[in-house]
Design a protein around this motif. Sequence first.
Motif, short mmCIF file in Angstrom:
data_model
loop_
_atom_site.label_atom_id
_atom_site.label_comp_id
_atom_site.label_asym_id
_atom_site.label_seq_id
_atom_site.Cartn_x
_atom_site.Cartn_y
_atom_site.Cartn_z
N GLU A 614 0.94 -1.18 0.04
CA GLU A 614 -0.01 -0.01 0.06
C GLU A 614 0.88 1.41 0.17
O GLU A 614 0.68 2.39 -0.73
N ASP A 615 2.04 1.22 0.77
CA ASP A 615 3.04 2.24 0.66
C ASP A 615 3.39 2.88 -0.50
O ASP A 615 3.70 3.81 -1.08
N VAL A 616 3.73 1.58 -1.44
CA VAL A 616 4.20 1.92 -2.77
C VAL A 616 3.20 2.55 -3.69
O VAL A 616 3.36 3.41 -4.34
N LEU A 617 1.93 2.13 -3.47
CA LEU A 617 0.57 2.71 -4.17
C LEU A 617 0.54 4.26 -3.94
O LEU A 617 0.27 4.94 -4.73
N ILE A 618 0.73 4.47 -2.68
CA ILE A 618 0.80 5.78 -2.15
C ILE A 618 1.64 6.77 -2.75
O ILE A 618 1.15 7.84 -3.21
N LYS A 619 2.99 6.18 -2.63
CA LYS A 619 3.99 7.18 -3.30
C LYS A 619 3.78 7.24 -4.93
O LYS A 619 4.18 7.95 -5.65
N LEU A 620 3.17 6.11 -5.53
CA LEU A 620 3.11 6.27 -6.80
C LEU A 620 1.90 7.05 -7.30
O LEU A 620 1.96 7.73 -8.41
#
Length: 731
Positions: A614-620
Amino acid sequence: MGVVSSEEHCTLKGKMLSQNDKKLEKLDPFYRPSLSKQKTSAEIISEARNALRAVRTQRPFTPREDLRKLFGPASSRTPESRPPSSFSIHASSFEFSDSRPISGTRLSPLELKPKAPASPATVEDFCPSFPKPPVDPAKIRRISSARARLFRAASQGALLPARTLLPTQSKRVESEETVTTRDSVVKINGIYLTESKAIGHLKSHPLQLTYDGDFSKITEQEMFKGATTLPFHLRSGGDQGKRRLRASSSSHSPDRLRLDIRAGSKADLQEKNTEIEVDEVFWNTRIVPILHDLEKEGNIEMVCAICAQLHHALEEGNMLGNKFKRRSILLKTLYKLVDVGSDLLSLKLAKIILALKVSGKNLLNVCKLIFKISRSEKNDSLIRNDSILESLLEVLRSEDLQANTEAFLYCMGTIKFISGNPEFLHEMIGKGAVEILMNLIKQVNENTKESGTCLPNSGHLLVQMTATLRNLVDSPLARSKLLSINALPQLCTVMEQYIGDKDVCTNIARIFSKLTSYHDCCVALASYSRCYALFLNLINKYQKKQDLVVRIVFILGNLTAKNNQAREQFSKEKGSIPTLLSLFHTFYKLDLHSGKRWGEGDERPKAPRPAQAEDVLIKLTRVLANLAIHPGVGPAIAAHSHIVGLLLATLESKSIDDCEELVINTTATINNLSYYKVKNSIIQDRKLYIAELLLKLLVSNNMDGILEAVRVFGNLSQDHDICDFIVQKNG
């Protein structure tokens, strides 16, 4: 009274109305006449344009390593392929005959050519070797017994004198020598030898004793030096020396020749012999008693105090470094004390050993000794009190990197450990740690470029150096130093050359994620034209390595947050949008099928943080929102069916109560894309479906979510269908 014109009447009326309006605004809360003009289309569009905004997010979380090791538990290196962090160091680990550092160049063998017999006109004909006069039998017995005592003492390891010699008791040895330029003649113990024969004679008899009423002990080095020292005017082989030889040969007087040469050499050797005599006195009166105290003292605290006294005395006598002739005796005494096993004492010993400029295996072992002590956090205070940091930095500054790579590894490991302690931060930066590390990184880059390959040892060392820099960049002073020496391109070069080393790339990504939180660092990194291609290559290579990818995406989000040129440059890189789409698809699936943190860590942290996928999706989604601000990039993303489809799928599957930051970032991205009224916009085609998804935010208790939803409705409500939808749903 003057007549008021109609224009003036209107002006006065306008002033009166404005004053009344002000009174109404202050007094009447229920009715306020609207006198503002209706906004033009350009003004409305400008306000909508200003609503496009960059998205902020927190820096990825980096857990603190509980155990101090060269490579943490998240390292990509297998235990078999990395140097050990645990080992034992004893006195036997050191070499008692410390050698000079290896130069790295192979010497060519000497060509031994036979020499033709000397002509009768040479000086040797005029200075024949005289027969040795008969020796007194009593003198022979004294010499034999003295030599036997010396050899017996050497075989038993008694390197220190049995008692301290006073300055009045020290004997100055005056070497008797007779030397010429070509076929030199040397007198040793009353025997005349040519220079080549004298050297062979001395090598075969390392300990020479002379008798002048008293005995003097002469080391091999002193006797050899005294026997072969040449006067300057003879060593140079100049005309002056030749004239002396001719004058001597014409007189046919060996005694005259010997007296002339001794008179010339005495003046040249006087200064050097004086220095040697001073060193002898200082060694015997100041150093030897301290060494005896070290050997007999049993209390740890007293031994530590004596070590501090020894270091001070060596510094006072200018005996530090590797030029001191009795250095091996001193080191042997210090090495024996390593077996005591006290961390405090070992640090004292290590500081003196490093100051004596050991090399090779001994340098490696003393660095290992300090590393072993630094693995315990409770020893940080001991390291700071002894100022061992300065000695370690001096090793990195002065020693050869290629010849001492393994020693540098453990030296850097120690510095990495203590750099995690905030108490060392200011001291390390003040002593030039940033400049020293960047100089070493530059050397590694140059060596890798020259050799064309990445050596494993260099990779291990880079992990320690980049991890140390990661700790140092928390300081504003360190950041300014990195900018002043243009360090960011060097770090990018390391990532390019060591792109296959995940540990090195992850550490540098952590450095950049900290630095790019500041605008001046963003500008410096963006000035490196190849950085975007480098980051895209890293994403493609390590797409499923969350700890690295999340930081690369975070860096891209920082670079594109406030710089429109950076948005354009990144979007023009080959495969930029497809790479982001592939990453989005990968982690969207991982997030759907994973109920816990995905990646290398197994335990969920105590503080509530997003799951790793989820953290990757937030930054993406933040990167996509920032790119959508650019007028050339935004319409292209709005028309990309796969990207818009993933954004809408995220809104559909996520609740703002469970995934607040992801839902808000996704809504902000849709808001930026909804600004563009293009024919092929997927946002415009699916506006009714988007309006249904946003109704969930309007009825939530999250004010940030409500605000983002209203912004989207502000763009979409220009369409009559959306207006009818809002009315029907009681929006």
